[in-house]
Design a protein around this motif. Structure first.
Motif, PDB file in Angstrom:
ATOM      1  N   GLN A   1      72.703  62.836  70.353  1.00 25.11           N
ATOM      2  CA  GLN A   1      71.669  63.816  70.596  1.00 25.11           C
ATOM      3  C   GLN A   1      72.248  65.298  70.333  1.00 25.11           C
TER       4      GLN A   1
ATOM      5  N   PRO B   1      73.231  58.771  71.874  1.00 26.71           N
ATOM      6  CA  PRO B   1      74.542  59.245  72.147  1.00 26.71           C
ATOM      7  C   PRO B   1      75.006  60.644  71.154  1.00 26.71           C
TER       8      PRO B   1
ATOM      9  N   GLY C   1      68.984  63.325  66.767  1.00 27.94           N
ATOM     10  CA  GLY C   1      69.857  62.299  67.207  1.00 27.94           C
ATOM     11  C   GLY C   1      69.485  60.708  66.341  1.00 27.94           C
TER      12      GLY C   1
ATOM     13  N   ARG D   1      71.107  60.325  76.972  1.00 25.48           N
ATOM     14  CA  ARG D   1      72.230  59.996  75.901  1.00 25.48           C
ATOM     15  C   ARG D   1      72.390  58.642  75.688  1.00 25.48           C
TER      16      ARG D   1
ATOM     17  N   HIS E   1      78.765  67.270  74.877  1.00 25.26           N
ATOM     18  CA  HIS E   1      78.742  66.458  76.096  1.00 25.26           C
ATOM     19  C   HIS E   1      79.695  67.062  77.222  1.00 25.26           C
TER      20      HIS E   1
END
Length: 143
Positions: free
Chosen positions: A65, A63, A87, A59, A23
């Protein structure tokens, strides 16, 4: 094209995909010359604001993934990647016109993507993921 440019492009894609997993959205944006995703569904996310919106949308249901590269190859001004998308469904997901709250179920589906580069550049101008839009919902047992 030089071997060096091909190697830099392959590394840019590896970095791009790894940064998506952590992220690091600023880092992902930095791999682009101009941020752009063209989805298999026909949706296009063009420009930094739109791409960041895509990150949020994708996401929210997943979240964690992630991706695991299976194969990667350079071809002209493109890098082609086959990978596992993984995920866990923990947030709301739109399926067949309905919102399904998180189930806690994990998925792993095979996908591919092309990364297009400007001539003589190691910065991405477009990522095009290719996937069956029903693969994730099927893997989660939602359809």
């Amino acid at each position: 094209m030089t071997q060096d440019l091909a190697a830099r492009r392959l590394q840019t894609v590896r970095d791009h995909m790894a940064l998506e997993v952590t992220h690091d959205w600023d880092g992902v944006i930095a791999t682009f010359d101009h941020p752009r995703y063209e989805m298999a569904t026909g949706a296009v996310f063009d420009g930094e604001a739109a791409v960041r919106r895509y990150f949020d949308l994708s996401r929210t249901p997943f979240p964690d993934q992630g991706n695991e590269i299976i194969a990667i190859a350079h071809d002209g001004d493109s890098v082609l990647v086959e990978f596992w998308l993984t995920g866990t469904h923990t947030g709301p997901l739109r399926v067949a016109g309905k919102t399904v709250e998180g189930t806690g179920k994990a998925f792993k589906v095979r996908m591919a993507a092309s990364f297009e580069f400007a001539p003589n550049s190691d910065r991405i101008v477009c990522e095009r993921p290719y996937f069956d839009g029903t693969a994730v919902p099927r893997a989660l047992g939602l359809i």
